[in-house]
Design an enzyme around this catalytic site. Sequence first.
Site, PDB file in Angstrom:
ATOM      1  N   ASP A 142      37.477  51.345  32.351  1.00 52.97           N
ATOM      2  CA  ASP A 142      37.631  51.042  33.784  1.00 52.97           C
ATOM      3  C   ASP A 142      38.169  52.242  34.568  1.00 52.97           C
ATOM      4  OD1 ASP A 142      36.587  48.516  33.793  1.00 52.97           O
ATOM      5  OD2 ASP A 142      38.501  47.463  33.719  1.00 52.97           O
ATOM      6  N   THR A 185      36.836  38.656  30.020  1.00 53.92           N
ATOM      7  CA  THR A 185      37.685  38.198  31.127  1.00 53.92           C
ATOM      8  C   THR A 185      37.708  36.673  31.251  1.00 53.92           C
ATOM      9  OG1 THR A 185      37.110  40.224  32.296  1.00 53.92           O
ATOM     10  CG2 THR A 185      38.274  38.580  33.558  1.00 53.92           C
ATOM     11  N   THR A 225      41.986  39.967  30.805  1.00 56.73           N
ATOM     12  CA  THR A 225      40.762  40.537  30.232  1.00 56.73           C
ATOM     13  C   THR A 225      41.043  41.427  29.037  1.00 56.73           C
ATOM     14  OG1 THR A 225      38.719  41.707  30.832  1.00 56.73           O
ATOM     15  CG2 THR A 225      40.758  42.637  31.682  1.00 56.73           C
ATOM     16  N   SER A 241      40.886  47.874  38.675  1.00 59.50           N
ATOM     17  CA  SER A 241      40.342  46.615  38.153  1.00 59.50           C
ATOM     18  C   SER A 241      39.695  45.816  39.266  1.00 59.50           C
ATOM     19  CB  SER A 241      41.493  45.794  37.561  1.00 59.50           C
ATOM     20  OG  SER A 241      41.044  44.506  37.209  1.00 59.50           O
ATOM     21  N   SER A 242      38.732  45.001  38.896  1.00 62.59           N
ATOM     22  CA  SER A 242      38.148  44.072  39.867  1.00 62.59           C
ATOM     23  C   SER A 242      38.811  42.705  39.786  1.00 62.59           C
ATOM     24  CB  SER A 242      36.650  43.913  39.607  1.00 62.59           C
ATOM     25  OG  SER A 242      36.007  45.139  39.783  1.00 62.59           O
ATOM     26  N   GLY A 250      33.787  38.606  35.339  1.00 63.78           N
ATOM     27  CA  GLY A 250      32.470  39.158  35.686  1.00 63.78           C
ATOM     28  C   GLY A 250      32.483  40.566  36.237  1.00 63.78           C
ATOM     29  N   GLY A 251      33.470  41.384  35.858  1.00 62.25           N
ATOM     30  CA  GLY A 251      33.503  42.766  36.344  1.00 62.25           C
ATOM     31  C   GLY A 251      33.528  42.774  37.871  1.00 62.25           C
ATOM     32  N   ARG A 288      48.550  44.810  33.422  1.00 61.44           N
ATOM     33  CA  ARG A 288      47.341  45.563  33.109  1.00 61.44           C
ATOM     34  C   ARG A 288      47.665  46.561  31.992  1.00 61.44           C
ATOM     35  NH1 ARG A 288      41.866  45.748  33.807  1.00 61.44           N
ATOM     36  NH2 ARG A 288      41.072  47.630  34.776  1.00 61.44           N
ATOM     37  N   ASN A 317      38.302  43.475  28.835  1.00 62.17           N
ATOM     38  CA  ASN A 317      37.157  44.181  29.433  1.00 62.17           C
ATOM     39  C   ASN A 317      35.842  43.620  28.903  1.00 62.17           C
ATOM     40  OD1 ASN A 317      35.886  45.816  31.246  1.00 62.17           O
ATOM     41  ND2 ASN A 317      35.935  47.627  29.960  1.00 62.17           N
TER      42      ASN A 317
HETATM   43  O1  DON Z   1      39.400  44.785  35.153  1.00 55.67           O
HETATM   44  C1  DON Z   1      38.191  44.812  35.356  1.00 55.67           C
HETATM   45  O2  DON Z   1      37.697  44.967  36.452  1.00 55.67           O
HETATM   46  C2  DON Z   1      37.250  44.619  34.183  1.00 55.67           C
HETATM   47  N1  DON Z   1      37.881  45.067  32.984  1.00 55.67           N
HETATM   48  C3  DON Z   1      36.837  43.184  34.107  1.00 55.67           C
HETATM   49  C4  DON Z   1      35.813  42.966  33.026  1.00 55.67           C
HETATM   50  C5  DON Z   1      35.111  41.671  33.113  1.00 55.67           C
HETATM   51  O3  DON Z   1      35.317  40.876  33.980  1.00 55.67           O
HETATM   52  C6  DON Z   1      34.138  41.441  32.009  1.00 55.67           C
HETATM   53  N2  DON Z   1      33.124  40.502  32.373  1.00 55.67           N
HETATM   54  N3  DON Z   1      31.987  40.783  32.469  1.00 55.67           N
END
Ligand code: DON
Length: 597
Positions: free
Chosen positions: A428, A386, A404, A457-458, A479-480, A102, A406
Amino acid sequence: MRLLIYSLAILGITAMTSVTPPAAAQQSYSGGLVVADHPVAAQAGLEVLEQGGNAVDAAVATSFCLSVVRPYSCGIGGGGFMIVNLPAHNGAPKVTTALNYRETAPRSVQPDHFEKLGDSLASRFTGHAVAIPGTVAGLLSVLDQFGSLDRAAVLAPAIRAAEQGFAADAHYVETAHELVEWLEESPGRTTTHPFLWKRMLREGRVTEGDTIKLPEQARALRLIAEQGADAFYKGEIADAIIKTVQEYGGVMTPADLTSYKPSQVKPLRGDFRGLTILTMPPPSSGGIAILQMAGLLERVEQRENTTLGKLRHNSGKYVHLVAEAMKHAFADRAEWLGDAAFVSVPVDHLLSDAYLDSLAKTISLDQTKPPEAYGTSLAAVDDSGTSHFCVVDQWGGAVSCTETINLEFGSRLAVEEFGFFLNNEMDDFTTISGVANAFGLKQSDLNLPAPGKRPLSSMTPILAINDAGEAQLLVGASGGPRIITSTFQTLLNAIVFKMNAQDAVAAPRFHHQWRPNVLSLEEQWAPGDGQGIASLEDMRAFMEGISEWDALHRTLESAGHKTGPIKLVGAVQFARKQADGWTGAADPRKGGAAAGR
Ligand code: DON
């Protein structure tokens, strides 16, 4: 006919069209499989497997190639998490590990950094958005330790894709359109972001099938192949990164880049219906969330003396129950999670029997808890940032990896000399206490930035093993926050509802992240307009769809849920071992592919 459909639509009653393709026989592979969200990247991994590489070699090849062909999702300007499970082979011992590469906050970034700047959006599209990239260090460290091929071999497919170019697909063009809107929102942006505007978007004219070449990134990848990680963290590429970040106001220094280190940790473990899940501990929030949701649903099943599989898939009662588990997991995410290297995260407590028992007791089969007014609204961020991929080799070695930069195209700042985009992972963090990030996630002060700290992070790469420690199932998503809920639903689809890989990935999904208090249902789940009805049978299916959709809404509303439409809940890549080999599916929502042998 049309009149009937219009009347039903006006009444808010509409038909459910499932995107789930008919259950088709799935191709299975015994000599290795790569599932990625771009076919060229899946092919890159397969090429390396065919050269005798193992799952780690193929994962590194896939990831470097994704950096080229999904430049808005991930890449050498970003970071990721990887779960590795390799059997003992050729004298090398068995490996079960998790890699955390990360991005980290620059050394001068203190918790009040964004507060002092007085701009909560500085963490999105300025030099302040950029955290120290981890991908190159992470990939080369895993390759050095567990790979069997050299850097030149695993980087070759990515260099080729960057030099020869790749065809813009539907997903690329859709993402490009969103970026054109963003660039045109504010005068001058097309001038301040020339690489994005001219090279990636072709001044707004990019269309499907256009060949996108990235010779500058090919040069960066060549330098990395020749000199290793130092080529990125020192020297020409490092200079270009720092120049870009500082030109756009950021505070990253050369010392920040040279001090970057990936970390190797024990995967988080938990039981899931006969399998052991290996996933990512903090700063991933998804591992804990998935294990909590699984634990809560199992407890409700025990209490009610039933099984989830007895509910109809995606019926109102099913959606309600899973959403209740999601709400608990996301409430804990907001309160308790951050980078465990910096703050104390009560992982054991959050996953303990006593705690999950107490939460499960509060879950009612037919009522959600009263909505708590807390003003965050779900930002309309799509799933272009991502990328998740899964790799399995001929020896049963496996890698599940999510990476990712982001948001789509990350900070939107290109390191032009080397043709890649820098992440905006700083968003984040909890940038300003109490202020939500781009995904509408409010997070606690445990997630405030600090020098060298990694933002929560997700991303949730999952690798499930059997009692013998052999990989059985790989899954993850982009997908966040919807990474967590889409990954979990795919697991339930495959394990509880016994869907094949394709169906498990394609089935319509829902999302609840506790706050905002909205249960979002994918748009594609909702009604067709009745066009294309050609037979009585079609008509019957259409009418059934209407009543199912209506029943779903009635159940959810009477349980107290506020529902809303959402374009997509994640983009999932999935692979699963069956009696005759591995099957895999890439999410049709993003257009990837499974490539195997
Ligand atoms: O690490 C994370 O949770 C985010 N940076 C992920 C971002 C992501 O999946 C973008 N998609 N919409």
